[in-house]
Design a protein around this motif. Structure first.
Motif, PDB file in Angstrom:
ATOM      1  N   SER A  24       0.831  -1.204   0.000  1.00 29.75           N
ATOM      2  CA  SER A  24       0.000   0.000   0.000  1.00 29.75           C
ATOM      3  C   SER A  24       0.867   1.255   0.000  1.00 29.75           C
ATOM      4  O   SER A  24       0.623   2.205  -0.764  1.00 29.75           O
ATOM      5  N   SER A  25       1.916   1.249   0.841  1.00 34.97           N
ATOM      6  CA  SER A  25       2.836   2.397   0.874  1.00 34.97           C
ATOM      7  C   SER A  25       3.578   2.538  -0.449  1.00 34.97           C
ATOM      8  O   SER A  25       3.810   3.645  -0.938  1.00 34.97           O
ATOM      9  N   THR A  26       3.929   1.391  -1.049  1.00 36.80           N
ATOM     10  CA  THR A  26       4.699   1.400  -2.297  1.00 36.80           C
ATOM     11  C   THR A  26       3.898   2.008  -3.436  1.00 36.80           C
ATOM     12  O   THR A  26       4.406   2.820  -4.215  1.00 36.80           O
ATOM     13  N   THR A  27       2.642   1.631  -3.539  1.00 35.67           N
ATOM     14  CA  THR A  27       1.824   2.098  -4.671  1.00 35.67           C
ATOM     15  C   THR A  27       1.319   3.520  -4.490  1.00 35.67           C
ATOM     16  O   THR A  27       1.081   4.234  -5.467  1.00 35.67           O
ATOM     17  N   SER A  28       1.168   3.960  -3.216  1.00 37.89           N
ATOM     18  CA  SER A  28       0.608   5.300  -2.979  1.00 37.89           C
ATOM     19  C   SER A  28       1.681   6.386  -2.932  1.00 37.89           C
ATOM     20  O   SER A  28       1.387   7.576  -3.107  1.00 37.89           O
ATOM     21  N   SER A  29       2.942   5.968  -2.686  1.00 38.97           N
ATOM     22  CA  SER A  29       4.004   6.970  -2.563  1.00 38.97           C
ATOM     23  C   SER A  29       4.563   7.331  -3.930  1.00 38.97           C
ATOM     24  O   SER A  29       4.847   6.455  -4.759  1.00 38.97           O
TER      25      SER A  29
END
Length: 560
Positions: free
Chosen positions: A29-34
């Protein structure tokens, strides 16, 4: 980053894949949203998450994430670095020496992981396609061994040979590779050329070379197994057992090799030793179960199957043992179900095809049996597959194919009484070739006087030719040294043919005292009892009852 990547790696390293997958969802989730994360970090995060999925055996999900990570890696700019961080978890790491100008992201490792996913999804060709994309100089020991196995599965033997040789160059003690090369028929000298040389060229003391000598001895033993050289095989394995006493692997290899050449009594002893050393071992225990099935006392087979089921019910050996158990209880259809399951679990499991073929023969499905024996023969030829091909082809009236299989067996085992008997069996089915059959049976008995199979076949041939007195004389001679139920059964059958019913009854009874489950003796005794009562021995019991009822009805009509 909000989710610490090293913690996810720690969970994977400790095999906590459920927790790793849960934490990985946060990382993804952090990877795709950042928007600030670099392509390299994004790709490595995806690989970590895919590792967690692979550990959970969710191979299709893992495959999808690995592919996404690989495509993402194409956006990473090339850098001048001395190496790259190893991204495989502990136990699955693949180290490689990288060239100077490479991406920090290790594409070769990810290609291998994609290949493993394809392999676990049973898409062998796709797995090979991925792994072949790894440059040969960068393939590690694990990659080469995996590719060798995949090439064998797809019958690319030349490519498999190259992969297995490379394994031995990287690690000469990869015994799997030595066994595989011997199985493929690679000459001993060619295998030994890849191993460290046993001859000292630098003046080292001979003791320094002992570890190399036993490795060469192991290769010699495996090549002797494939060439059906029982004497050489026994010599080499015994030498290894002297050097490494109570070696479970060598005991099992010896026992399996003895099964392959039909020395079942010796094989039973070695399987028993192996089982006493490690009662939880599964390797080779299906072969042991198939031998125990022929014993009069079923208790050891019952115990063995129970132990195997408790140890790991998902191994093919367990299902072969189950098939042997139900065959022993004369439930052929249930036994066949388990035999088929064993080869579904492992498509290259030879004992599964052997027991399946024998069960199909007993159910009069000879064509299907021939296919099963042929598959076993393709994987690893041994006496049992040759015998099955001969029996199956004779049953479907293909004597030429039967003779071809028998002659191939004799070529592979030129000093085997069993192979000679197999050729004799084919000729015995042709009334015009019985003289040839007799010569092969007699040659087998000269080579191995104690082989009862040849003695029984020769006695049967003499009886068919009307030379019953000679057949009885031969069998009586063997009975002086062997109290065997098959000898008593054959004698009873011949005595019944010449109407010596008392002697026939005596020998059937003796056979059943030795082996109460001897089906031929039980059926022969039933037939003999009908014959002694004056009834037609070939008439089924139901027909006899109908005849008696008809006779009683006629008598009543006459009285009326």
């Amino acid at each position: 980053m909000e989710v610490p990547r090293d913690q996810l790696q720690l969970l994977i390293d400790n095999g906590l894949y459920d927790s790793a997958e849960m934490l990985g969802c946060f990382l993804m989730s952090s990877t795709t949203s950042s928007v600030d994360i670099s392509p390299s970090a994004r790709a490595e995060n995806m690989v970590l998450f895919a590792d967690a999925l692979y550990g959970k055996k969710e191979y299709r999900r893992a495959l999808n994430v690995y592919r996404t990570a690989y495509h993402c890696s194409k956006l990473i700019p090339k850098q001048s670095v001395s190496g790259s961080r190893n991204i495989l978890p502990t136990g699955n790491r693949i180290s490689s020496t990288n060239p100077i100008h490479v991406s920090p992201f290790n594409e070769n490792e990810v290609k291998f992981k994609i290949g493993l996913c394809h392999m676990d999804l049973h898409d062998i060709r796709a797995a090979l396609t991925e792994m072949e994309g790894i440059p040969s100089k960068l393939r590690t020991l694990r990659i080469n061994l995996t590719m060798g196995k995949l090439y064998r599965m797809t019958s690319y033997d030349r490519a498999a040979l190259i992969s297995y040789k490379e394994c031995l160059r990287q690690c000469p003690y990869t015994l799997e590779a030595i066994v595989a090369l011997a199985d493929m028929g690679v000459p001993l000298k060619e295998i030994q050329s890849v191993l460290p040389q046993a001859q000292s060229k630098s003046g080292r003391p001979p003791s320094d070379l002992e570890h190399v000598r036993w490795l060469h001895r192991y290769a010699e033993a495996q090549c002797a197994v494939i060439s059906q050289d029982h004497k050489g095989m026994s010599e080499h394995f015994n030498n290894l057992l002297q050097r490494f006493p109570n070696n479970l692997h060598i005991l099992l290899e010896t026992a399996k090799a003895e099964v392959a050449v039909g020395r079942n009594d010796e094989a039973l002893l070695n399987f028993e030793k192996a089982r006493s050393l490690d009662p939880y071992n599964l390797t080779g225990m299906d072969e042991y179960a198939m031998l125990l099935r022929t014993r009069a006392d079923p208790s050891e087979l019952n115990r063995l199957l129970n132990d195997l089921l408790l140890t790991d019910p998902n191994r093919p050996e367990v299902w072969v043992a189950s098939a042997a158990y139900w065959d022993r209880r004369d439930d052929k259809f249930r036994a066949l179900t388990y035999a088929e399951k064993s080869v579904r679990v492992d498509e290259r499991h030879v004992p599964g095809y052997i027991i399946k073929g024998n069960l199909l023969l007993s159910l009069n499905r000879a064509e299907a049996a021939v296919m099963s024996f042929r598959r076993a023969h393709q994987l690893r030829p041994d006496l049992r597959s040759y015998q099955g091909l001969v029996r199956g082809n004779l049953a479907i009236l293909r004597p030429k194919d039967a003779l071809m299989a028998a002659r191939e067996a004799l070529k592979a085992m030129p000093h085997s009484a069993k192979a000679l008997t197999l050729v004799g069996d084919v000729y015995a089915h042709n009334p015009d070739a019985r003289d040839k059959a007799r010569k092969f049976y007699e040659s087998a008995l000269r080579l191995e006087p104690g082989y009862l199979g040849a003695a029984l076949a020769l006695a049967d041939l003499r009886s068919v030719e009307g030379r019953n007195a000679e057949a009885i004389e031969l069998l009586e001679m063997y009975l002086k040294d062997w109290a065997d139920d098959s000898l008593h059964t054959k004698l009873a059958q011949i005595y019944a043919v010449i109407s010596n019913l008392d002697e026939a009854l005596s020998h059937y009874s003796a056979a059943l005292r030795i082996n109460p489950d001897n089906e031929a003796a039980k059926k022969g005794l039933e037939r003999l009892e009908r014959q002694m009562k004056g009834a037609d021995p070939d008439l089924p019991e139901e027909d006899e009852e109908n005849e008696e009822d008809d006779a009683e009805a006629e008598q009543e009509e006459t009285e009326y």
